[in-house]
Design a protein around this motif. Structure first.
Motif, PDB file in Angstrom:
ATOM      1  N   THR A 148       0.836  -1.199   0.000  1.00  0.00           N
ATOM      2  CA  THR A 148       0.000   0.000   0.000  1.00  0.00           C
ATOM      3  C   THR A 148       0.871   1.249   0.000  1.00  0.00           C
ATOM      4  O   THR A 148       0.607   2.197  -0.744  1.00  0.00           O
ATOM      5  CB  THR A 148      -0.946   0.004   1.213  1.00  0.00           C
ATOM      6  OG1 THR A 148      -1.804  -1.142   1.109  1.00  0.00           O
ATOM      7  CG2 THR A 148      -1.787   1.261   1.271  1.00  0.00           C
ATOM      8  N   TYR A 149       1.917   1.239   0.809  1.00  0.00           N
ATOM      9  CA  TYR A 149       2.833   2.377   0.833  1.00  0.00           C
ATOM     10  C   TYR A 149       3.443   2.589  -0.550  1.00  0.00           C
ATOM     11  O   TYR A 149       3.470   3.702  -1.061  1.00  0.00           O
ATOM     12  CB  TYR A 149       3.939   2.152   1.872  1.00  0.00           C
ATOM     13  CG  TYR A 149       4.914   3.297   1.913  1.00  0.00           C
ATOM     14  CD1 TYR A 149       4.661   4.418   2.691  1.00  0.00           C
ATOM     15  CD2 TYR A 149       6.082   3.288   1.141  1.00  0.00           C
ATOM     16  CE1 TYR A 149       5.532   5.494   2.704  1.00  0.00           C
ATOM     17  CE2 TYR A 149       6.953   4.355   1.149  1.00  0.00           C
ATOM     18  CZ  TYR A 149       6.669   5.455   1.925  1.00  0.00           C
ATOM     19  OH  TYR A 149       7.530   6.520   1.924  1.00  0.00           O
ATOM     20  N   LYS A 150       3.919   1.516  -1.149  1.00  0.00           N
ATOM     21  CA  LYS A 150       4.570   1.608  -2.465  1.00  0.00           C
ATOM     22  C   LYS A 150       3.599   2.122  -3.532  1.00  0.00           C
ATOM     23  O   LYS A 150       3.987   2.865  -4.424  1.00  0.00           O
ATOM     24  CB  LYS A 150       5.112   0.236  -2.875  1.00  0.00           C
ATOM     25  CG  LYS A 150       5.812   0.250  -4.212  1.00  0.00           C
ATOM     26  CD  LYS A 150       6.326  -1.127  -4.575  1.00  0.00           C
ATOM     27  CE  LYS A 150       6.936  -1.124  -5.962  1.00  0.00           C
ATOM     28  NZ  LYS A 150       7.429  -2.455  -6.338  1.00  0.00           N
ATOM     29  N   ARG A 151       2.335   1.756  -3.411  1.00  0.00           N
ATOM     30  CA  ARG A 151       1.323   2.154  -4.397  1.00  0.00           C
ATOM     31  C   ARG A 151       0.842   3.594  -4.195  1.00  0.00           C
ATOM     32  O   ARG A 151       0.623   4.322  -5.158  1.00  0.00           O
ATOM     33  CB  ARG A 151       0.138   1.180  -4.334  1.00  0.00           C
ATOM     34  CG  ARG A 151      -0.927   1.407  -5.379  1.00  0.00           C
ATOM     35  CD  ARG A 151      -2.095   0.430  -5.261  1.00  0.00           C
ATOM     36  NE  ARG A 151      -2.853   0.656  -4.035  1.00  0.00           N
ATOM     37  CZ  ARG A 151      -2.857  -0.154  -2.967  1.00  0.00           C
ATOM     38  NH1 ARG A 151      -2.155  -1.253  -2.953  1.00  0.00           N
ATOM     39  NH2 ARG A 151      -3.584   0.136  -1.904  1.00  0.00           N
ATOM     40  N   THR A 152       0.694   4.024  -2.968  1.00  0.00           N
ATOM     41  CA  THR A 152       0.052   5.308  -2.695  1.00  0.00           C
ATOM     42  C   THR A 152       1.012   6.479  -2.482  1.00  0.00           C
ATOM     43  O   THR A 152       0.635   7.625  -2.717  1.00  0.00           O
ATOM     44  CB  THR A 152      -0.866   5.214  -1.459  1.00  0.00           C
ATOM     45  OG1 THR A 152      -0.072   4.874  -0.313  1.00  0.00           O
ATOM     46  CG2 THR A 152      -1.967   4.189  -1.669  1.00  0.00           C
ATOM     47  N   PRO A 179       4.164   7.346  -3.969  1.00  0.00           N
ATOM     48  CA  PRO A 179       4.683   8.103  -5.120  1.00  0.00           C
ATOM     49  C   PRO A 179       3.677   9.107  -5.714  1.00  0.00           C
ATOM     50  O   PRO A 179       4.058  10.255  -5.977  1.00  0.00           O
ATOM     51  CB  PRO A 179       5.099   7.016  -6.120  1.00  0.00           C
ATOM     52  CG  PRO A 179       5.479   5.861  -5.230  1.00  0.00           C
ATOM     53  CD  PRO A 179       4.454   5.907  -4.118  1.00  0.00           C
ATOM     54  N   PRO A 180       2.396   8.754  -5.873  1.00  0.00           N
ATOM     55  CA  PRO A 180       1.445   9.761  -6.366  1.00  0.00           C
ATOM     56  C   PRO A 180       1.288  10.951  -5.408  1.00  0.00           C
ATOM     57  O   PRO A 180       1.147  12.091  -5.861  1.00  0.00           O
ATOM     58  CB  PRO A 180       0.133   8.993  -6.513  1.00  0.00           C
ATOM     59  CG  PRO A 180       0.533   7.570  -6.671  1.00  0.00           C
ATOM     60  CD  PRO A 180       1.767   7.416  -5.824  1.00  0.00           C
ATOM     61  N   ALA A 181       1.332  10.701  -4.112  1.00  0.00           N
ATOM     62  CA  ALA A 181       1.223  11.801  -3.136  1.00  0.00           C
ATOM     63  C   ALA A 181       2.433  12.734  -3.258  1.00  0.00           C
ATOM     64  O   ALA A 181       2.294  13.957  -3.207  1.00  0.00           O
ATOM     65  CB  ALA A 181       1.123  11.241  -1.721  1.00  0.00           C
ATOM     66  N   LEU A 182       3.597  12.153  -3.440  1.00  0.00           N
ATOM     67  CA  LEU A 182       4.803  12.967  -3.596  1.00  0.00           C
ATOM     68  C   LEU A 182       4.788  13.733  -4.917  1.00  0.00           C
ATOM     69  O   LEU A 182       5.255  14.871  -4.977  1.00  0.00           O
ATOM     70  CB  LEU A 182       6.041  12.087  -3.474  1.00  0.00           C
ATOM     71  CG  LEU A 182       6.273  11.505  -2.075  1.00  0.00           C
ATOM     72  CD1 LEU A 182       7.334  10.425  -2.103  1.00  0.00           C
ATOM     73  CD2 LEU A 182       6.631  12.593  -1.073  1.00  0.00           C
ATOM     74  N   LYS A 199      -1.123  13.836   5.604  1.00  0.00           N
ATOM     75  CA  LYS A 199      -1.779  12.560   5.299  1.00  0.00           C
ATOM     76  C   LYS A 199      -0.792  11.391   5.295  1.00  0.00           C
ATOM     77  O   LYS A 199      -1.166  10.267   5.593  1.00  0.00           O
ATOM     78  CB  LYS A 199      -2.490  12.620   3.945  1.00  0.00           C
ATOM     79  CG  LYS A 199      -3.736  13.492   3.956  1.00  0.00           C
ATOM     80  CD  LYS A 199      -4.492  13.361   2.657  1.00  0.00           C
ATOM     81  CE  LYS A 199      -4.087  14.440   1.695  1.00  0.00           C
ATOM     82  NZ  LYS A 199      -4.852  14.448   0.446  1.00  0.00           N
ATOM     83  N   MET A 200       0.455  11.665   4.964  1.00  0.00           N
ATOM     84  CA  MET A 200       1.458  10.606   4.872  1.00  0.00           C
ATOM     85  C   MET A 200       2.057  10.217   6.223  1.00  0.00           C
ATOM     86  O   MET A 200       2.528   9.086   6.387  1.00  0.00           O
ATOM     87  CB  MET A 200       2.592  11.049   3.936  1.00  0.00           C
ATOM     88  CG  MET A 200       2.187  11.179   2.495  1.00  0.00           C
ATOM     89  SD  MET A 200       3.509  11.885   1.484  1.00  0.00           S
ATOM     90  CE  MET A 200       4.789  10.661   1.711  1.00  0.00           C
ATOM     91  N   ALA A 226      12.099  14.335   0.993  1.00  0.00           N
ATOM     92  CA  ALA A 226      11.019  13.374   1.231  1.00  0.00           C
ATOM     93  C   ALA A 226      10.942  12.365   0.080  1.00  0.00           C
ATOM     94  O   ALA A 226      10.782  11.163   0.309  1.00  0.00           O
ATOM     95  CB  ALA A 226       9.683  14.095   1.408  1.00  0.00           C
ATOM     96  N   ILE A 227      11.078  12.849  -1.123  1.00  0.00           N
ATOM     97  CA  ILE A 227      11.043  11.970  -2.295  1.00  0.00           C
ATOM     98  C   ILE A 227      12.232  11.012  -2.271  1.00  0.00           C
ATOM     99  O   ILE A 227      12.088   9.806  -2.476  1.00  0.00           O
ATOM    100  CB  ILE A 227      11.016  12.800  -3.591  1.00  0.00           C
ATOM    101  CG1 ILE A 227       9.678  13.534  -3.707  1.00  0.00           C
ATOM    102  CG2 ILE A 227      11.272  11.922  -4.817  1.00  0.00           C
ATOM    103  CD1 ILE A 227       9.638  14.602  -4.772  1.00  0.00           C
ATOM    104  N   ARG A 228      13.420  11.543  -1.993  1.00  0.00           N
ATOM    105  CA  ARG A 228      14.620  10.708  -1.958  1.00  0.00           C
ATOM    106  C   ARG A 228      14.491   9.599  -0.914  1.00  0.00           C
ATOM    107  O   ARG A 228      14.723   8.425  -1.187  1.00  0.00           O
ATOM    108  CB  ARG A 228      15.853  11.568  -1.657  1.00  0.00           C
ATOM    109  CG  ARG A 228      17.169  10.788  -1.747  1.00  0.00           C
ATOM    110  CD  ARG A 228      18.335  11.548  -1.148  1.00  0.00           C
ATOM    111  NE  ARG A 228      18.249  11.720   0.299  1.00  0.00           N
ATOM    112  CZ  ARG A 228      18.417  10.741   1.195  1.00  0.00           C
ATOM    113  NH1 ARG A 228      18.660   9.515   0.798  1.00  0.00           N
ATOM    114  NH2 ARG A 228      18.335  11.000   2.480  1.00  0.00           N
TER     115      ARG A 228
END
Length: 114
Positions: free
Chosen positions: A25-29, A31-34, A55-56, A95-97
């Motif tokens: 779920t983390y892997k799926r949700t 990247p789009p949030a970032l 939210k994260m 955060a992305i890194r």
């Protein structure tokens, strides 16, 4: 260590299926949030960036990703206070890194499952 599943293991009574589902779920949700955070950054929508970070935070907390959690809290606090907004691009990039690194760790630590 980038993450610590101790809390998640306790909450799930060490249910491996549940833990794998949370990591997937983390892997799926995430990247789009970032990606949304980057879009908001380009549009200078600081409050929206803060909402995404907010939210994260719970999910990252359950995964024991303390460093990433700290960055997300800093993003949220910066968005709320307006102090240090000039640092937002670096915070979002960090955060992305960290999130990308976390996903790679999950994939390596749970091969074929994440």
């Amino acid at each position: 260590m980038l993450y610590d599943l101790t809390t998640l293991r306790k909450l799930s009574d060490n249910d491996e299926t549940f833990i794998i589902d949370m990591l997937q779920t983390y892997k799926r949700t995430t990247p789009p949030a970032l990606e949304r955070m980057q879009e908001y950054l380009a549009e200078q929508k600081t409050e929206a960036i803060g909402r995404e970070a907010h939210k994260m935070i719970p999910g990252v907390s359950f995964l024991g990703a303390r460093q990433l959690q700290e960055v997300l809290v800093k993003i949220e606090e910066t968005a709320k206070s307006g102090v240090g907004v000039e640092n937002m691009p670096e915070l979002v990039a960090e955060a992305i890194r960290q999130s990308n690194e976390l996903i790679v760790c999950f994939e390596n630590d749970f091969p074929g499952k994440i």
